[in-house]
Design a protein around this motif. Structure first.
Motif, short mmCIF file in Angstrom:
data_model
loop_
_atom_site.label_atom_id
_atom_site.label_comp_id
_atom_site.label_asym_id
_atom_site.label_seq_id
_atom_site.Cartn_x
_atom_site.Cartn_y
_atom_site.Cartn_z
N ARG A 69 80.57 54.45 88.73
CA ARG A 69 79.82 55.28 89.66
C ARG A 69 79.33 56.53 88.91
O ARG A 69 80.14 57.33 88.46
CB ARG A 69 80.72 55.71 90.81
CG ARG A 69 81.17 54.51 91.69
CD ARG A 69 82.07 55.01 92.73
NE ARG A 69 82.55 54.17 93.81
CZ ARG A 69 82.17 52.99 94.21
NH1 ARG A 69 81.21 52.35 93.60
NH2 ARG A 69 82.73 52.41 95.23
N SER A 70 77.99 56.66 88.78
CA SER A 70 77.48 57.73 87.94
C SER A 70 77.55 59.10 88.61
O SER A 70 77.34 60.12 87.97
CB SER A 70 76.04 57.43 87.49
OG SER A 70 75.18 57.35 88.61
N CYS A 71 77.86 59.14 89.92
CA CYS A 71 78.06 60.43 90.58
C CYS A 71 79.46 60.97 90.30
O CYS A 71 79.75 62.11 90.60
CB CYS A 71 77.82 60.34 92.09
SG CYS A 71 79.12 59.46 93.00
N LEU A 72 80.33 60.11 89.76
CA LEU A 72 81.71 60.54 89.47
C LEU A 72 81.94 60.72 87.98
O LEU A 72 83.07 60.66 87.50
CB LEU A 72 82.72 59.52 90.03
CG LEU A 72 82.72 59.29 91.54
CD1 LEU A 72 83.92 58.44 91.95
CD2 LEU A 72 82.74 60.62 92.29
N MET A 73 80.87 60.92 87.25
CA MET A 73 80.98 61.21 85.82
C MET A 73 80.08 62.38 85.52
O MET A 73 79.01 62.51 86.11
CB MET A 73 80.47 60.02 84.99
CG MET A 73 81.54 59.15 84.40
SD MET A 73 80.78 57.93 83.31
CE MET A 73 80.81 58.82 81.75
#
Ligand code: FES
Ligand code: FES
Lengths: 172, 297
Positions: A69-73
């Motif tokens: 999930r790119s919102c959590l990186m």
């Protein structure tokens, strides 16, 4: 690894990473998420933000081939890694990737908001060439929510894509 | 829904991470897999002055097995545990529980130490640690200490680390070959947090009676808990379904989570007894099979 001097704590950082096969170097604010970096700095707007807290999965990208999930990186955490978004699959609309053809053929999208995530996850799932039951496919895509709830056709598309890639021998 | 401003650093040695944590104390948070911390940052539930990213510390990414201990470095990804045969063989309960952690996209990033340190009472790894009497290894400016899991989880999202300490590894006792394990979780949807989950490890004597049993629960209290009343009732007891079902009723007493958005307290008590019963029966069946295989070979 040799012990290097630790870089000081900073609020910007210059990073180098590979995105869709291209090496990119940019200076980013350290608080910028990978999702925002891909969308705002690199114009890769297939990365969709539904919730920005890890619930919807629409921001899924492949990091070194694995769905995350790119919102959590943070963007800064992707330095030195390989990121893939759905833009990498086909150069133009007349020459679709077999997975995209499968999604079109099975009518696996309505509004399309979850689609880039589903397509990338499909690519990751079918890469092992294994045959799966519909039930297994459902479990494999459970991390991505389709607000249009057209899951049956998405499952069909994953199965269709899996057959296409197996029969053409094309790497997913 | 964006993280607040913070200073970011990414030490590549454990010593450097410890020094940074000692320097900044409560103002610094460790960023491991980010699957809990990043949502908290995005929602501004956390606003650290300094974020210490420990993903680059290779010393934290090792899995080491000795005769009776499996030590998993804090930075080991949950998906790595999920596919590691050595881990499955040493501690089968981990193999059963890890696939229940979030979704695969979370497990690709989420770490073992991150989940332990986050100390969520509904999470799988803290529950397994408590069930198996694992030891949490933490390190701070004054050195390393080992904290038994039962003392590590202190309350809602609270652990026993001092402000200058971080989790460096978790030591799980290697499961005896004849022990059976079971893990049963009930969640609203695939990948959701557990409304209730039970982890069980059981050993049988020659007569097929339960000689040792550990029963842990997640999702029913501020921390993971052991259902000691169930353990006491079943130790030395026959492993038949009626006995197990009757003993499982005692699990309702450890449920302290009240009514919330996801379930009423009464429903959670019902679920607790149900998951305990199913997990005990699964562990017993597993132990019976292992004994048969063991004596046949
Ligand atoms: S936007 Fe990342 S999970 Fe919803
Ligand atoms: S097609 Fe609309 S969200 Fe999936």
């Amino acid at each position: 690894m040799t012990t290097t001097e630790n870089p000081a704590a900073t609020d910007t950082r210059t990073i180098t990473l590979r995105v869709n096969g291209r090496e990119i170097t940019r200076t980013v604010s350290t608080r910028t998420t990978l999702a925002d970096f891909l969308r705002d700095d690199l114009d890769l707007v297939s990365v969709h933000l539904g919730c920005e807290h890890g619930v919807c999965g629409c921001c899924t990208v492949l990091l070194d081939g694995q769905s995350v999930r790119s919102c959590l990186m943070l963007a800064v955490q992707a330095r030195g890694h390989e990121v893939e978004t759905v833009e990498s699959l086909s150069a133009d609309q007349t020459n679709l990737h077999p997975i995209q053809e499968a999604f079109a053929e099975e009518h696996a999208l309505q509004c399309g908001f979850c689609t880039p995530a589903m397509v990338l996850r499909c690519k990751e799932i079918i890469a092992d060439g294994r045959t799966r039951t519909d039930e297994e496919v459902r479990r494999e895509i459970s991390g991505i929510l389709c607000r249009c709830t057209g899951y049956q056709n998405i499952v069909n598309a994953v199965q269709n894509a899996s057959r296409r890639c197996a029969s053409t021998g094309q790497e997913a | 829904m964006k993280p607040p401003r913070f200073l970011y650093c990414d030490p590549d040695t454990l010593d450097a991470a410890v020094a940074l944590k000692a320097q900044h104390g409560f103002d610094a948070l460790m960023l491991a897999g980010g699957q809990s911390l990043m949502p908290m940052l995005n929602m501004r539930l956390a606003s650290p002055g300094v974020l210490i990213d420990i993903n680059g510390i290779t010393d934290l990414q090792r899995v080491v097995r000795t005769d009776d201990v499996l030590e998993i470095g804090a930075g080991v990804r949950q998906s790595a545990i999920e596919s590691d045969e050595q881990v499955h063989a040493a501690v089968p309960l981990l193999a059963r529980a890890v696939p229940h952690i979030g979704h695969v996209e979370n497990r690709h990033r989420g770490t073992v130490g991150g989940s332990i340190a986050h100390a969520d009472g509904a999470a799988e790894l803290p529950c397994i640690a408590v069930t198996l009497d694992a030891v949490i290894v933490v390190r701070g400016a004054s050195g390393e200490r080992e904290i038994p899991a039962k003392d590590f989880f202190q309350g809602f999202l609270s652990n026993a680390c001092a402000p200058d300490e971080l989790v460096v590894a978790v030591r799980f006792p290697v499961t005896p070959a004849a022990a059976g394990t079971g893990f049963v979780e009930v969640a609203r949807r695939e990948g959701d947090f557990a409304l209730a989950a039970a982890a069980v490890q059981a050993e049988l004597d020659e007569q097929g009676r339960i000689s040792r049993i550990a029963v842990g629960l997640a999702g029913v209290a501020a921390t993971p808990v052991r259902a000691t009343a169930v353990e006491d009732r079943l130790t030395g007891a026959a492993a038949d379904p009626d006995t197990v079902a009757a003993a499982a009723q005692l699990a309702a007493d450890v449920v302290t989570t009240g009514d919330d958005l996801h379930a009423t307290a009464a429903y959670r008590k019902h679920l607790a007894t149900t998951v305990v019963m199913r997990a005990v029966l699964a562990a017993v069946a597993d132990a019976e099979q292992r004994t048969q295989n063991g004596s046949a070979s």
